[in-house]
Design a protein around this motif. Structure first.
Motif, PDB file in Angstrom:
ATOM      1  N   SER A 206       0.867  -1.181   0.000  1.00  0.00           N
ATOM      2  CA  SER A 206       0.000   0.000   0.000  1.00  0.00           C
ATOM      3  C   SER A 206       0.900   1.226   0.000  1.00  0.00           C
ATOM      4  CB  SER A 206      -0.920   0.007   1.223  1.00  0.00           C
ATOM      5  OG  SER A 206      -0.179   0.161   2.411  1.00  0.00           O
ATOM      6  N   GLU A 207       0.421   2.310  -0.579  1.00  0.00           N
ATOM      7  CA  GLU A 207       1.236   3.514  -0.699  1.00  0.00           C
ATOM      8  C   GLU A 207       1.612   4.083   0.660  1.00  0.00           C
ATOM      9  OE1 GLU A 207       3.326   6.125  -3.213  1.00  0.00           O
ATOM     10  OE2 GLU A 207       2.245   4.263  -3.628  1.00  0.00           O
ATOM     11  N   SER A 208       0.809   3.768   1.678  1.00  0.00           N
ATOM     12  CA  SER A 208       1.094   4.270   3.021  1.00  0.00           C
ATOM     13  C   SER A 208       2.344   3.631   3.626  1.00  0.00           C
ATOM     14  CB  SER A 208      -0.107   4.014   3.938  1.00  0.00           C
ATOM     15  OG  SER A 208      -0.355   2.622   4.069  1.00  0.00           O
ATOM     16  N   ARG A 209       2.790   2.528   3.028  1.00  0.00           N
ATOM     17  CA  ARG A 209       3.962   1.819   3.558  1.00  0.00           C
ATOM     18  C   ARG A 209       5.189   2.013   2.661  1.00  0.00           C
ATOM     19  NH1 ARG A 209       2.951  -1.710   7.470  1.00  0.00           N
ATOM     20  NH2 ARG A 209       4.723  -3.021   6.916  1.00  0.00           N
ATOM     21  N   LYS A 210       5.198   3.077   1.886  1.00  0.00           N
ATOM     22  CA  LYS A 210       6.282   3.285   0.936  1.00  0.00           C
ATOM     23  C   LYS A 210       7.619   3.570   1.606  1.00  0.00           C
ATOM     24  CE  LYS A 210       5.278   8.205   0.167  1.00  0.00           C
ATOM     25  NZ  LYS A 210       4.904   9.210  -0.872  1.00  0.00           N
ATOM     26  N   ASN A 211       7.605   3.984   2.856  1.00  0.00           N
ATOM     27  CA  ASN A 211       8.871   4.236   3.561  1.00  0.00           C
ATOM     28  C   ASN A 211       9.525   2.956   4.052  1.00  0.00           C
ATOM     29  OD1 ASN A 211       8.621   7.028   3.225  1.00  0.00           O
ATOM     30  ND2 ASN A 211       7.469   7.271   5.128  1.00  0.00           N
ATOM     31  N   ASN A 212       8.815   1.830   3.945  1.00  0.00           N
ATOM     32  CA  ASN A 212       9.348   0.565   4.449  1.00  0.00           C
ATOM     33  C   ASN A 212      10.143  -0.211   3.403  1.00  0.00           C
ATOM     34  OD1 ASN A 212       8.091   1.130   6.855  1.00  0.00           O
ATOM     35  ND2 ASN A 212       6.324  -0.160   6.475  1.00  0.00           N
ATOM     36  N   VAL A 213      10.130   0.253   2.153  1.00  0.00           N
ATOM     37  CA  VAL A 213      10.877  -0.447   1.102  1.00  0.00           C
ATOM     38  C   VAL A 213      12.216   0.253   0.875  1.00  0.00           C
ATOM     39  CG1 VAL A 213       8.782  -1.278  -0.022  1.00  0.00           C
ATOM     40  CG2 VAL A 213       9.757   0.932  -0.695  1.00  0.00           C
ATOM     41  N   ILE A 214      13.057  -0.352   0.060  1.00  0.00           N
ATOM     42  CA  ILE A 214      14.352   0.242  -0.266  1.00  0.00           C
ATOM     43  C   ILE A 214      14.137   1.610  -0.900  1.00  0.00           C
ATOM     44  CG2 ILE A 214      16.459  -0.027  -1.634  1.00  0.00           C
ATOM     45  CD1 ILE A 214      15.999  -3.060  -1.513  1.00  0.00           C
ATOM     46  N   GLN A 215      14.843   2.591  -0.411  1.00  0.00           N
ATOM     47  CA  GLN A 215      14.719   3.949  -0.913  1.00  0.00           C
ATOM     48  C   GLN A 215      15.803   4.243  -1.961  1.00  0.00           C
ATOM     49  OE1 GLN A 215      12.045   6.170   0.612  1.00  0.00           O
ATOM     50  NE2 GLN A 215      11.546   3.999   0.887  1.00  0.00           N
ATOM     51  N   LEU A 216      15.554   5.253  -2.769  1.00  0.00           N
ATOM     52  CA  LEU A 216      16.534   5.650  -3.773  1.00  0.00           C
ATOM     53  C   LEU A 216      17.867   6.008  -3.122  1.00  0.00           C
ATOM     54  CD1 LEU A 216      17.109   6.323  -6.770  1.00  0.00           C
ATOM     55  CD2 LEU A 216      16.308   8.644  -6.297  1.00  0.00           C
ATOM     56  N   SER A 217      17.803   6.616  -1.955  1.00  0.00           N
ATOM     57  CA  SER A 217      19.021   7.017  -1.244  1.00  0.00           C
ATOM     58  C   SER A 217      19.797   5.829  -0.673  1.00  0.00           C
ATOM     59  CB  SER A 217      18.671   7.982  -0.106  1.00  0.00           C
ATOM     60  OG  SER A 217      17.745   7.388   0.798  1.00  0.00           O
ATOM     61  N   ASP A 218      19.170   4.643  -0.653  1.00  0.00           N
ATOM     62  CA  ASP A 218      19.835   3.440  -0.138  1.00  0.00           C
ATOM     63  C   ASP A 218      20.731   2.776  -1.177  1.00  0.00           C
ATOM     64  OD1 ASP A 218      18.565   3.699   2.328  1.00  0.00           O
ATOM     65  OD2 ASP A 218      16.823   2.548   1.663  1.00  0.00           O
ATOM     66  N   LEU A 219      20.645   3.251  -2.424  1.00  0.00           N
ATOM     67  CA  LEU A 219      21.420   2.641  -3.511  1.00  0.00           C
ATOM     68  C   LEU A 219      22.568   3.551  -3.920  1.00  0.00           C
ATOM     69  CD1 LEU A 219      21.449   0.320  -5.748  1.00  0.00           C
ATOM     70  CD2 LEU A 219      20.343   2.027  -7.197  1.00  0.00           C
ATOM     71  N   ASN A 220      23.707   2.943  -4.140  1.00  0.00           N
ATOM     72  CA  ASN A 220      24.860   3.706  -4.616  1.00  0.00           C
ATOM     73  C   ASN A 220      25.604   2.883  -5.663  1.00  0.00           C
ATOM     74  OD1 ASN A 220      26.876   5.894  -4.546  1.00  0.00           O
ATOM     75  ND2 ASN A 220      28.204   4.337  -3.654  1.00  0.00           N
ATOM     76  N   ILE A 221      25.875   3.492  -6.805  1.00  0.00           N
ATOM     77  CA  ILE A 221      26.639   2.830  -7.866  1.00  0.00           C
ATOM     78  C   ILE A 221      27.981   3.532  -8.013  1.00  0.00           C
ATOM     79  CG2 ILE A 221      26.739   2.274 -10.322  1.00  0.00           C
ATOM     80  CD1 ILE A 221      23.779   1.916 -10.343  1.00  0.00           C
ATOM     81  N   GLU A 222      29.039   2.749  -7.914  1.00  0.00           N
ATOM     82  CA  GLU A 222      30.394   3.283  -8.033  1.00  0.00           C
ATOM     83  C   GLU A 222      30.848   3.222  -9.493  1.00  0.00           C
ATOM     84  OE1 GLU A 222      32.977   1.253  -5.341  1.00  0.00           O
ATOM     85  OE2 GLU A 222      31.485   1.251  -3.728  1.00  0.00           O
ATOM     86  N   PHE A 223      31.508   4.284  -9.926  1.00  0.00           N
ATOM     87  CA  PHE A 223      31.965   4.379 -11.317  1.00  0.00           C
ATOM     88  C   PHE A 223      33.492   4.460 -11.380  1.00  0.00           C
ATOM     89  CE2 PHE A 223      27.637   5.852 -11.408  1.00  0.00           C
ATOM     90  CZ  PHE A 223      27.137   5.383 -12.613  1.00  0.00           C
TER      91      PHE A 223
END
Length: 353
Positions: A206-223
């Motif tokens: 449910s959209e109300s639980r969107k803070n419980n999934v992996i967030q964009l800020s939790d991902l980092n790609i090294e170049f």
């Protein structure tokens, strides 16, 4: 002191809606309500509030994620009692009500570990209120054991291996029309396998639980020289997290069609959002559990795999099984998959590999 706490807890439960009071009691404000109003002088002469300290101790009983899970589980139990036992108050409960509730969860195909979590929440409420705990009876323990025995023998989910994952990823463009959704699903399936993910950790129910999934800020790609080389994912709201983040590091593998680093790089080149859940549609809505499950089912059908045996959790089962097949120790697999107990053993199915 014990008498005062006991009396006040019973007094509150008797004057208010019991379930609502129990669900809100985990907040600091409500903790003040059941703490005795006692103040004393410290040895240094300043006034210290034992009420405030007691409230803080009650607040620290459970992590934030556990409190939220307990609230949700107690709401399910309350609704069950309302439908099945309309003339009986859910709290304090009885062994018969608990036994029927376990049967209800079992018929909904809940795993034994999930059923145990529901019972733990109900037990916690009873103990917090000094009520007799019906979940601690011999009868309930044997009901739970019976559910465990039947569920373990009927759990026929098969592992999605690296080879199967490659077939699924290759089939996505044929099954899914939207170019955006093609890249989105490729990234989600690749990550689900390589990070031992539960679907609920990356797609919302449910959209109300969107803070419980992996967030964009939790991902980092090294170049390196403007070319992606490595990806790290910080898990914050996984099951049994107790607010202890875990970071997963994955190296790029150009020979693998399902390489999560390449898949995530392609996905990030498309996304327009800069915050919130990692996986979102162009309109800004979080990717739902239902959408991923339906898409997975369509792709599984296309490659000829039986959807009765292959489901969302098959990624996690496949990750554990594949690691075991490579000789990775049980302890390391448990850490990689963020399992709290030996339940990891139920996910290693080498006989199906």
């Amino acid at each position: 002191m014990k008498f005062n706490i006991h009396f006040r807890a019973k007094h509150i439960a008797g004057k208010t809606n019991v379930v609502c009071d129990l669900l809100s009691r985990f907040s600091l404000q409500e903790a003040h309500r059941i703490a005795p109003l006692v103040k004393s002088k410290s040895s240094y002469g300043s006034t210290a509030s034992l009420e405030s300290v007691t409230a803080q101790l009650l607040q620290a009983l459970l992590s934030h994620s556990t409190r939220q899970s307990y609230k949700r589980m107690l709401n399910v139990f309350q609704q069950f009692c309302k439908e099945k036992f309309p003339v009986v108050q859910p709290f304090p409960s009885t062994s018969i009500m608990i036994a029927h509730f376990i049967s209800f969860l079992f018929l909904k195909n809940y795993q034994q570990s999930t059923i145990a979590s529901y019972i733990s929440a109900i037990s916690f409420v009873h103990k917090l209120n000094f009520w007799s705990d019906p979940t601690d009876s011999f009868f309930i323990k044997k009901i739970i054991k019976g559910a465990q025995n039947l569920r373990s023998s009927s759990d026929n989910r098969l592992p999605i291996t690296k080879e199967i994952l490659s077939k699924l990823v290759a089939a996505i463009p044929v099954v899914v029309q939207s170019p955006y959704n093609q890249i989105l699903l490729r990234a989600m399936m690749s990550m689900a396998f390589c990070c031992f993910l539960r679907i609920g950790e990356m797609a919302v129910k449910s959209e109300s639980r969107k803070n419980n999934v992996i967030q964009l800020s939790d991902l980092n790609i090294e170049f390196e020289n403007k070319v992606s080389k490595r990806m790290t994912v910080t898990m914050r709201n996984y099951k049994h997290s107790d607010m202890q983040p875990k970071t997963i590091s994955i190296d790029k593998n150009t020979s693998n069609i399902a390489c999560p680093v390449m898949a995530m790089s392609s996905y990030l080149n498309l996304v327009k959002h800069n915050s919130g859940p990692l996986f979102q549609f162009p309109c800004g809505t979080s990717v739902s559990y239902a959408f991923f499950s339906a898409s997975l089912k369509a792709v599984l059908n296309f490659v000829g795999l039986n959807t009765q045996f292959y489901k969302g959790h098959s990624f996690r089962i496949g990750a554990a099984t594949s690691a075991a097949a490579k000789g990775v120790s049980l302890e390391v697999i448990q850490q990689m998959g963020r399992w709290k107990s030996n339940a990891v053993k139920n996910y290693i199915r080498l006989h199906n590999f």
